[in-house]
Design a protein around this motif. Structure first.
Motif, short mmCIF file in Angstrom:
data_model
loop_
_atom_site.label_atom_id
_atom_site.label_comp_id
_atom_site.label_asym_id
_atom_site.label_seq_id
_atom_site.Cartn_x
_atom_site.Cartn_y
_atom_site.Cartn_z
N ARG A 137 -15.91 -17.26 30.73
CA ARG A 137 -16.63 -18.43 31.24
C ARG A 137 -17.27 -18.11 32.59
O ARG A 137 -18.42 -18.47 32.84
CB ARG A 137 -15.64 -19.59 31.37
N ALA A 138 -16.56 -17.41 33.47
CA ALA A 138 -17.10 -17.05 34.78
C ALA A 138 -18.29 -16.10 34.62
O ALA A 138 -19.30 -16.23 35.33
CB ALA A 138 -16.02 -16.40 35.64
N GLU A 139 -18.21 -15.15 33.68
CA GLU A 139 -19.32 -14.23 33.45
C GLU A 139 -20.55 -14.98 32.95
O GLU A 139 -21.68 -14.70 33.37
CB GLU A 139 -18.91 -13.14 32.46
N ARG A 140 -20.35 -15.92 32.01
CA ARG A 140 -21.49 -16.71 31.50
C ARG A 140 -22.14 -17.52 32.63
O ARG A 140 -23.36 -17.61 32.70
CB ARG A 140 -21.03 -17.64 30.39
N ARG A 141 -21.35 -18.08 33.51
CA ARG A 141 -21.91 -18.85 34.64
C ARG A 141 -22.73 -17.94 35.55
O ARG A 141 -23.80 -18.34 36.02
CB ARG A 141 -20.79 -19.50 35.44
N ARG A 142 -22.19 -16.73 35.84
CA ARG A 142 -22.95 -15.80 36.68
C ARG A 142 -24.29 -15.43 36.05
O ARG A 142 -25.31 -15.38 36.72
CB ARG A 142 -22.11 -14.54 36.92
#
Length: 105
Positions: free
Chosen positions: A89-94
């Motif tokens: 999820r954090a990678e997708r947000r970045r």
């Protein structure tokens, strides 16, 4: 159990629901200064107890470590799965932020 006189409203109390006068006192570690004996005693805070070895009253309360708190939360495979989901999820947000920055430039 038969009661004579006044019967208590609640017959079984435990934990934080006990009245202050009925709560258990903490267990403290002590060291006797005269015979160097170390012992534990249940005493009210701010009071001392005589040494069980020599009966002397010259005792000092020792520092004792508190048990570490219980750990709540996920463990093992469930924790790894949750961490992987959070990481994805954090990678997708970045990536989405980077795309928005590129589009606005």
């Amino acid at each position: 159990m038969k009661y004579r006189g006044v019967r208590p409203l609640v017959t079984r109390l435990s934990g934080p629901f006990l009245p202050l006068s009925c709560q258990t006192v903490p267990l403290y570690d002590f060291r006797c200064r005269s015979c160097e004996a170390q012992f534990e005693a249940l005493v009210a805070p701010g009071t001392t107890t005589p040494c069980p070895n020599c009966g002397g009253t010259d005792v000092e309360r020792q520092f004792s470590a508190i048990a570490r708190p219980l750990r709540f939360g996920l463990r093992g495979a469930a924790a790894r799965r949750s961490n992987a989901i959070r990481k994805g999820r954090a990678e997708r947000r970045r990536e989405q932020r980077a795309q928005r920055r590129d589009a606005s430039s």
